[in-house]
Structure formats: structure tokens, C-alpha cells
Write an enzyme that holds these catalytic residues in place. Structure first.
Site, PDB file in Angstrom:
ATOM      1  N   GLN A  78       0.837  -1.198   0.000  1.00  0.00           N
ATOM      2  CA  GLN A  78       0.000   0.000   0.000  1.00  0.00           C
ATOM      3  C   GLN A  78       0.870   1.246   0.000  1.00  0.00           C
ATOM      4  O   GLN A  78       1.241   1.761   1.049  1.00  0.00           O
ATOM      5  CB  GLN A  78      -0.949   0.001   1.204  1.00  0.00           C
ATOM      6  CG  GLN A  78      -1.969   1.102   1.110  1.00  0.00           C
ATOM      7  CD  GLN A  78      -3.046   1.001   2.156  1.00  0.00           C
ATOM      8  OE1 GLN A  78      -3.151   0.027   2.880  1.00  0.00           O
ATOM      9  NE2 GLN A  78      -3.858   2.031   2.237  1.00  0.00           N
ATOM     10  N   PHE A  79       1.183   1.740  -1.196  1.00  0.00           N
ATOM     11  CA  PHE A  79       2.054   2.909  -1.322  1.00  0.00           C
ATOM     12  C   PHE A  79       1.437   4.144  -0.693  1.00  0.00           C
ATOM     13  O   PHE A  79       2.148   5.070  -0.289  1.00  0.00           O
ATOM     14  CB  PHE A  79       2.425   3.174  -2.786  1.00  0.00           C
ATOM     15  CG  PHE A  79       1.333   3.796  -3.602  1.00  0.00           C
ATOM     16  CD1 PHE A  79       1.262   5.169  -3.743  1.00  0.00           C
ATOM     17  CD2 PHE A  79       0.374   3.012  -4.239  1.00  0.00           C
ATOM     18  CE1 PHE A  79       0.260   5.757  -4.500  1.00  0.00           C
ATOM     19  CE2 PHE A  79      -0.625   3.575  -4.994  1.00  0.00           C
ATOM     20  CZ  PHE A  79      -0.696   4.957  -5.121  1.00  0.00           C
ATOM     21  N   THR A  80       0.117   4.183  -0.547  1.00  0.00           N
ATOM     22  CA  THR A  80      -0.537   5.370   0.002  1.00  0.00           C
ATOM     23  C   THR A  80      -0.192   5.609   1.474  1.00  0.00           C
ATOM     24  O   THR A  80      -0.498   6.678   2.007  1.00  0.00           O
ATOM     25  CB  THR A  80      -2.069   5.294  -0.165  1.00  0.00           C
ATOM     26  OG1 THR A  80      -2.556   4.145   0.522  1.00  0.00           O
ATOM     27  CG2 THR A  80      -2.453   5.230  -1.639  1.00  0.00           C
TER      28      THR A  80
END
Length: 150
Positions: A78-80
Site C-alpha cells: 500500500q504505497f498510500t
């Protein structure tokens, strides 16, 4: 690396073009890789997650790790988690690692977790749109950032 670790009764991830992954009791780990992360960040994080004592023992105290409790792990990229909202209303993801170096570090992190637990770890699909579901147990949710080691 940043991780959101949730103790779950169950968790799953569905991917449009792949088979679903699901676990029973254990940990759902959302993990994001930063631009300046290294293999040592992933190794430290894997050791820390594998040893977290957040499962109840026979007296009801949180004294067991996921391995000691016989739990499973589901890891989802999850890059966010590296979003910055310092300016304006649209998050910036400049601190997140580009896809290829992030994929390499994510996959190594998963291998390190598997080695620490001595069994396979369920995963989502790196870079894919996914639907994640979970039943949070407790709730117990812990945030870890390898840069601050907390």
C-alpha cells in the site's frame, strides 16, 4: 517502510484478475515502501512484526506472537501509506518508492516474514487494485515506521 498491523479474526483480499487470498486468525499487514528504504528496513520490520506480542495467552494477557498463537499473516502492499497532506487537499506520494524498487523490497520483506514464521504468508498482488476485507480483533491496530523504529 511503514506498516499498519491489524490483529484479525479473518482477512482477505480480492484481485480482479487473480485468485483471492484469505486468512483466519492472525495479522493483516498493510506495508508501504519509501524512496530511501533499504533491505535492512524490511529485515527489521519483518523481525519486529514476527515477534510482536499482541495475542492473548491463557490468562488473557497479550503475551504471544502470531507464531506462538498459531496465526496466519496476510501482507498487502500500500504505497498510500507514504502520502503527504502538507499542502492542499490532494495527497502527494513523492515519498513512496517507485514501483520496481518497491516491488523488490516488498517481495524480500514477505520472504523474510516467511522465514521468521517458518510458513508461507498470504499476499495481495503488488501494484494491483484490490478489495481488502477484515474483521479486526480487539481492535488491535499498530503503526510502525522503520525510520523512527517505533
Amino acid at each position: 517502510m511503514r506498516a499498519v498491523i491489524q490483529r484479525v479474526s479473518s482477512a482477505g483480499v480480492r484481485i480482479a484478475d487473480g485468485p483471492p487470498s484469505a486468512i483466519g486468525p492472525g495479522l493483516l499487514v498493510l506495508v508501504g515502501v519509501a524512496r530511501d528504504d533499504t533491505g535492512e528496513d524490511g529485515a527489521w520490520l519483518a523481525r519486529k512484526i514476527a515477534s510482536l506480542r499482541i495475542f492473548s495467552d491463557e490468562t488473557g494477557q497479550m503475551n504471544r506472537s502470531v507464531g506462538e498463537a498459531g496465526g496466519d499473516l496476510l501482507v498487502v502492499s500500500q504505497f498510500t501509506l507514504h502520502a503527504s497532506v502538507r499542502k492542499g487537499a490532494r495527497p502527494s506520494y513523492n515519498d513512496a518508492a517507485p514501483p520496481e524498487p518497491a516491488r523488490t523490497l516488498y517481495e524480500e520483506f514477505v520472504r523474510q516474514l516467511e522465514a521468521a514464521l517458518g510458513k508461507p504468508v498470504a499476499t495481495g498482488q503488488f501494484g494491483a487494485m484490490m478489495q481488502v476485507s477484515l474483521v479486526n480483533d480487539g481492535p488491535v491496530t499498530i503503526l510502525i515506521d522503520t525510520k523512527s523504529r517505533e
